[in-house]
Design an enzyme around this catalytic site. Structure first.
Site, short mmCIF file in Angstrom:
data_model
loop_
_atom_site.label_atom_id
_atom_site.label_comp_id
_atom_site.label_asym_id
_atom_site.label_seq_id
_atom_site.Cartn_x
_atom_site.Cartn_y
_atom_site.Cartn_z
N ASP A 1 -20.94 138.47 14.19
CA ASP A 1 -21.77 137.75 13.66
C ASP A 1 -23.07 138.12 13.24
O ASP A 1 -23.93 138.59 14.23
CB ASP A 1 -21.74 136.34 15.68
CG ASP A 1 -22.44 135.16 14.77
OD1 ASP A 1 -23.00 135.29 13.48
OD2 ASP A 1 -22.58 133.99 15.66
N TYR B 1 -25.94 133.63 20.78
CA TYR B 1 -25.07 131.90 20.01
C TYR B 1 -24.80 132.30 18.87
O TYR B 1 -25.13 133.21 17.87
CB TYR B 1 -26.57 131.50 19.80
CG TYR B 1 -26.41 130.19 19.51
CD1 TYR B 1 -26.17 129.33 20.00
CD2 TYR B 1 -26.86 129.77 18.04
CE1 TYR B 1 -25.70 127.45 19.65
CE2 TYR B 1 -26.45 128.51 17.79
CZ TYR B 1 -26.65 127.88 18.30
OH TYR B 1 -26.16 126.03 18.29
N LYS C 1 -27.26 131.27 6.33
CA LYS C 1 -28.30 132.15 6.75
C LYS C 1 -28.55 131.93 4.68
O LYS C 1 -28.93 131.73 3.87
CB LYS C 1 -29.53 132.42 7.60
CG LYS C 1 -28.93 131.54 8.86
CD LYS C 1 -29.56 132.22 10.02
CE LYS C 1 -29.84 131.76 11.10
NZ LYS C 1 -30.10 129.85 11.24
#
Ligand code: HOZ
Length: 438
Positions: free
Chosen positions: A245, A150, A278
């Site tokens: 990612d 994702y 994050k």
């Protein structure tokens, strides 16, 4: 606030009913709705250290940590202090600040593959911008991604993604026209032969390969070292940009991110671009994408690839991120975090094994996953064979005992430096009771 007694009406339920009238599904991000596991989402009242308290005043040991950012636990004093000072100086200027330069310097110092970077506000924005930049820099249209990975909810990347899409048994979102994803090739994670075939056919028209090096949106699945080695070799051979990612793994699995973990096994290993979020915001909306100078200089205002954002490099978010990154650099931080996380996974595994339950788990730094099956899955299709109903019963049993795991079996979990050995022991004991009485 005193905990709610069982006879009193639940404030969580009342809030959920109120929320559902105005917010689709009662939540602002789908996985939070508990749709996969059933029941009522817990509305968080406050959080401190390794815990949060819900609207009924019940305490939970938190293994989500805002889905990754809270690596120091909630309300770390140094971070709170930095944020309080920043707030007094203004919330947002829409103009450059020294603090965003400091944060960029800090990230570049810690992640050698990143020579330049741009700050944005969310992982989705960072991933979307990285893809546009890769296409602009190479003049190519195709992108390669992997099933179960994702990369946020930008249209071109919302194909066979994990996370919430997996939860709803729907690999691709409605509202994404086929034309928009016609240039997105989706391959099986850890499948070297398929990767080689795809490069042989499409390599010279592909802009980038984007990968979660340790996938955290199909639970926790590592790219094998041979697979990652081939990804790097083929990208180099065909002039395809390798985009890591690291929204989940960046500063979470190690100070240098997952790329530093692979560099231990693959000499000189570096991706061309990295997407982060994050942890770098410490719980504030902050993300980044970065890479080699040659690629990053294609970005406006230097180059032809446009990207912008009113809240990008927000002064409060950057203060929060900087204070967080400084704590992570204290000696022994990752050793202690990794050890605590491993003790959780091994404790759960032993408890399950004693009860004859098929179980396996893995972790790196402060990120972990576990499966009610054996051996560890290598791809999305295998993750999908996990026993969902048993996981749901496990989830609710743990919730009742005050342990909060992600409400879906496709999500990784997170341990913070605030989690104590006693928290781990309490968690393992709760799991042991479930396995024994299952
Ligand atoms: N995208 C997150 C799961 N991988 C969920 C974020 C949230 O609900 O806060």
């Amino acid at each position: 606030m005193a905990p709610n007694t069982s006879s009193a009406p639940s404030r969580n339920t009342a809030l959920f009913e109120r929320a559902k009238k105005l917010i689709p599904g009662g939540v602002n991000s789908p996985v939070r709705a508990f749709k996969a596991v059933g029941g009522t989402p817990r509305f968080v009242q406050r959080a401190q250290g390794a815990y949060f308290w819900d609207a009924d005043g019940k305490r939970y040991i938190d293994y989500i940590g805002s889905w990754g950012p809270m690596i120091l636990g909630h309300g770390h004093p140094a971070v709170v202090d930095a944020v309080q000072k920043a707030v007094l100086e203004g919330f947002s200027y829409g103009a450059p600040t020294e603090r965003e330069v400091e944060l960029a310097e800090e990230i570049v110092k810690l992640v050698p593959s990143i020579e330049m970077l741009r700050l944005v506000s969310s992982g989705t924005e960072a991933g979307m911008s990285a893809i546009r930049l890769a296409r602009g820099a190479t003049g190519r249209s195709k992108i390669i991604k992997f099933e179960g990975c994702y990369h946020g909810h930008a249209d071109a990347l919302l194909v066979k993604a994990g996370s919430g899409l997996a939860t709803f048994g729907n690999p691709t979102s409605a509202g994404v026209p086929p034309e928009v994803v016609q240039h997105t090739l989706v391959l099986e994670y850890n499948h070297i032969a398929q990767l080689e075939e795809a490069f042989a056919v499409h390599g010279s028209s592909t802009a980038c390969l984007i990968i979660e090096p340790i996938a955290g949106n199909m639970n926790f699945v590592r790219a094998s070292v041979p697979f990652m080695t081939r990804c790097r070799e083929l990208c180099t051979q065909y002039g395809v940009l390798l985009v890591f990612d690291e929204v989940m793994t960046g500063f979470r699995v190690a100070l240098g991110g997952a790329q530093s973990v692979y560099a231990k096994s693959i000499p000189g290993f570096k991706p061309d671009m990295t997407v982060m979020g994050k942890v770098i915001g410490g719980g504030m909306p902050l993300a980044a994408f970065g890479g080699t100078r040659a690629v990053m200089e294609q970005l406006a205002p230097l180059g032809p690839v446009y990207q912008a954002g009113t809240l990008s490099g927000n002064p409060v978010a950057t203060a929060c991120g900087l204070a967080t990154l400084r704590e992570l650099q204290k000696p022994g931080f990752y050793e202690a975090l990794g050890e605590r996380t491993r003790s959780l996974v091994s404790g759960l595994t032993q408890a399950a094994t004693r009860a004859g339950v098929s179980f396996c788990g893995d972790s790196e730094g402060g990120m972990f996953g576990f499966f009610l099956l054996e051996p560890l899955p290598q791809n999305y299709a295998t993750v999908m064979t996990t026993d969902g109903p048993t996981f749901n019963r496990f989830f609710h049993a743990m919730l009742d005992k005050g342990v909060y795991y992600a409400p879906a079996l496709y999500e990784a979990g997170f341990v913070s430096s605030a989690h104590t050995a006693a928290d781990i022991a309490e968690t393992v004991e709760a799991a042991a009771q479930f396995f024994a009485g299952r």
